[in-house]
Motif scaffolding. Sequence first.
Motif, mmCIF file in Angstrom:
data_model
loop_
_atom_site.group_PDB
_atom_site.id
_atom_site.type_symbol
_atom_site.label_atom_id
_atom_site.label_comp_id
_atom_site.label_asym_id
_atom_site.label_seq_id
_atom_site.Cartn_x
_atom_site.Cartn_y
_atom_site.Cartn_z
ATOM 1 N N ASN A 125 0.812 -1.223 0.000
ATOM 2 C CA ASN A 125 0.000 0.000 0.000
ATOM 3 C C ASN A 125 0.849 1.277 0.000
ATOM 4 O O ASN A 125 0.315 2.366 -0.237
ATOM 5 C CB ASN A 125 -0.925 0.016 1.214
ATOM 6 N N LYS A 182 -1.852 3.528 -1.169
ATOM 7 C CA LYS A 182 -2.790 2.934 -2.113
ATOM 8 C C LYS A 182 -4.135 2.666 -1.470
ATOM 9 O O LYS A 182 -5.180 2.839 -2.101
ATOM 10 C CB LYS A 182 -2.199 1.629 -2.661
ATOM 11 N N LYS A 183 -4.135 2.264 -0.216
ATOM 12 C CA LYS A 183 -5.383 1.966 0.469
ATOM 13 C C LYS A 183 -6.240 3.223 0.595
ATOM 14 O O LYS A 183 -7.451 3.208 0.359
ATOM 15 C CB LYS A 183 -5.069 1.394 1.855
ATOM 16 N N GLN A 200 -7.713 4.111 -2.720
ATOM 17 C CA GLN A 200 -8.871 3.275 -3.053
ATOM 18 C C GLN A 200 -10.120 3.735 -2.308
ATOM 19 O O GLN A 200 -11.222 3.716 -2.866
ATOM 20 C CB GLN A 200 -8.551 1.808 -2.723
ATOM 21 N N LEU A 254 -11.251 6.780 -4.104
ATOM 22 C CA LEU A 254 -11.863 6.409 -5.392
ATOM 23 C C LEU A 254 -13.237 5.794 -5.180
ATOM 24 O O LEU A 254 -14.176 6.053 -5.952
ATOM 25 C CB LEU A 254 -10.941 5.421 -6.112
ATOM 26 N N LYS A 255 -13.389 5.022 -4.150
ATOM 27 C CA LYS A 255 -14.692 4.404 -3.873
ATOM 28 C C LYS A 255 -15.716 5.455 -3.469
ATOM 29 O O LYS A 255 -16.907 5.334 -3.785
ATOM 30 C CB LYS A 255 -14.525 3.361 -2.766
ATOM 31 N N TYR A 260 -10.570 10.006 -9.512
ATOM 32 C CA TYR A 260 -9.570 10.852 -8.882
ATOM 33 C C TYR A 260 -9.751 12.300 -9.357
ATOM 34 O O TYR A 260 -10.292 12.552 -10.435
ATOM 35 C CB TYR A 260 -8.160 10.368 -9.215
ATOM 36 N N LEU A 282 0.852 5.307 -8.665
ATOM 37 C CA LEU A 282 0.306 3.940 -8.659
ATOM 38 C C LEU A 282 1.123 3.008 -9.535
ATOM 39 O O LEU A 282 1.390 1.851 -9.164
ATOM 40 C CB LEU A 282 -1.149 3.966 -9.126
ATOM 41 N N ASP A 314 -8.873 4.891 -13.744
ATOM 42 C CA ASP A 314 -8.623 5.182 -12.331
ATOM 43 C C ASP A 314 -8.823 3.911 -11.505
ATOM 44 O O ASP A 314 -8.023 3.616 -10.592
ATOM 45 C CB ASP A 314 -9.567 6.286 -11.843
ATOM 46 N N ASN A 315 -9.872 3.177 -11.842
ATOM 47 C CA ASN A 315 -10.159 1.937 -11.111
ATOM 48 C C ASN A 315 -9.224 0.799 -11.524
ATOM 49 O O ASN A 315 -8.836 -0.019 -10.685
ATOM 50 C CB ASN A 315 -11.607 1.521 -11.346
ATOM 51 N N SER A 368 -5.848 1.144 -9.909
ATOM 52 C CA SER A 368 -5.901 1.078 -8.449
ATOM 53 C C SER A 368 -6.256 -0.319 -7.938
ATOM 54 O O SER A 368 -6.258 -0.521 -6.715
ATOM 55 C CB SER A 368 -6.934 2.081 -7.911
ATOM 56 N N ASN A 369 -6.571 -1.269 -8.839
ATOM 57 C CA ASN A 369 -7.010 -2.609 -8.415
ATOM 58 C C ASN A 369 -6.112 -3.692 -9.033
ATOM 59 O O ASN A 369 -5.158 -3.397 -9.745
ATOM 60 C CB ASN A 369 -8.474 -2.826 -8.818
#
Length: 606
Positions: free
Chosen positions: A37, A45-46, A49, A52-53, A58, A70, A226-227, A230-231
């Motif tokens: 992270n 990173k956490k 996320q 982003l959620k 972003y 990232l 973005d997703n 990040s995943n």
Amino acid sequence: MKVTSGRVQQPAKSRESKIQTRILKQDLTGNFESKKNELPDGLNKKRLQILLKGYGEYPTKYRMFIWRSLLQLPENHTAFSSLIDKGTHVAFLNLQKKYPIKSRKLLRVLQRTLSALAHWSVIFSDTPYLPLLAFPFVKLFQNNQLICFEVIATLIMNWCQHWFEYFPNPPINILSMIENVLAFHDKELLQHYINHDITSQLYAWPLLETVFSEVLTREEWLKLFDNIFSNHPSFLLMTVVAYNICSRAPLLNCNLKDDFEQTVEDMQAEVDQQRVEDEAWYQKQELLRKAEETRREMLLQEEERMIQQRQRLAAVKRELKIKEMRFLKLQQDQREMELRRLDDEIGRKIYMRDREIAATAKDLEMRQLELESQKRLYEKNLTQNQEAVAKEMRADADAYRRKVDLEEHMFHKLIEAGEVQSQKTQKVMEENLAKAEQACLNTDWKIQSLHKQKCDDLQRNKCYQEVAKLLRENRRKEIELLNAMVEEEAKKWKEAEGKEFDLRSAKKASALSDASRKWFLKQEINAAVEHADNLCHKGNRDGVSSCWPENSAFLNFKFYFQVSLNRRAVEWDTSGPNLIKKVRNLRQRLTAQARHRCQTPHLLAT
């Protein structure tokens, strides 16, 4: 095919003769969960996320910065420069014919990026879908080619690493994974695909090779990646399945393969239309951005020009200040010289004025003495002429002269005191004038000097006019006095002639009276002689009676002489006060002139 998890890999420089691929390394130390992270530049990173959620994307302002963190891009300028220096790859020399792009800059950046990828790995020179995959990133990072190259290379290394196992065929392993996931989530749609002979190469592979750029708008595509960044890399495959499930309604209505292709084309057309609108909007924004940059450059140039002008103006001001100081110093020296010259000239004029005033005063004193001498001579002559007529007036005349002498003595003392006071006043005024002139040194010398000179000229002219007026008045008074004296002398001579005529008449009358008296006395004597004899006893009384006419004549003569003296005294009493009054008026005028002469230096000084 199972995608292994691990740290995101960066693109590395490869040899032309060997295709190098890297798989995600698994952290064997057991600290992967705690370290994965942590990102460069202090990001986590956490937390990203969670952000982003919450927001679904972003922030636009920090999106590129977050993507670089990232993806952990190395930003290896040296390696990228060595790839660029190799020039355009042969496989992409005719890129414009296959992919006609209006923007020459965008085409050139795409051609350069694809050539760098082909030089980095030979397999990319034969990858037909590489331009479709790289185009959205090239368009997004066209102003930073290094970041564009590293983003595409990192995407291929981590999210597309298993796409080349069946090269040059599509990645059947990846497509099978997508089909399995679709079967798990939407069996009906998958059965519909199988019934109508629609394979994953038709509903999944076009989305992967274009990374959804043909079916999403710019904003949607940015949110998608973005997703994706990040995943886990499998998120890209899940996205393909999710897109098909979201489009199941129109897809289930397709019974033929051609209908399915037409539906996909219609969906792409709608996206293309929206993309065109977005493209127009972004072009407009780009033009506005360029216009803003141009405006800023113009403002910077204008500001630099203004700074240069201010510097030149400051230099000119400094030079003018120096010149002005020099000029002021020169002007001050000139003013001091002019002041000294004016002081000398004023002193000379004051000296000349004092001399003129002294000469005028001396002349007036001489005039006064002459008038006094004439008056005394006139009084002396008048007294001598009247001595024979009236001896009784001498004492009064002497007393009057003593009185006049006393008044003249007091008048001279007054004049002397006035002159002393005038000198003191003049000295005080000169000192005050010197102090005033000293106090006025810091004022405007030139204007003050001119004004002072003008006032001095006007005052001097006024003084001259007043002195001339006084002289004219004195001359007029002298003429009047002389005329009065001449008139008085004429009157006196006329009066003397009248009195002489009266005297002669009186003498004639006296002679006649004497003759008559003698005749009367003769008759009386004759009568007395005739009666002498008869009146002898009354001789004494007749003697007295004979003496009566003689005594009466003597009394008549005495009475006549007294009447004549009284008449002359009355005439002197009427004419004398007038003469004394004129002399007194003359003395008053001389005293007023002397006082005015004492005040004249003060007026000239002011």
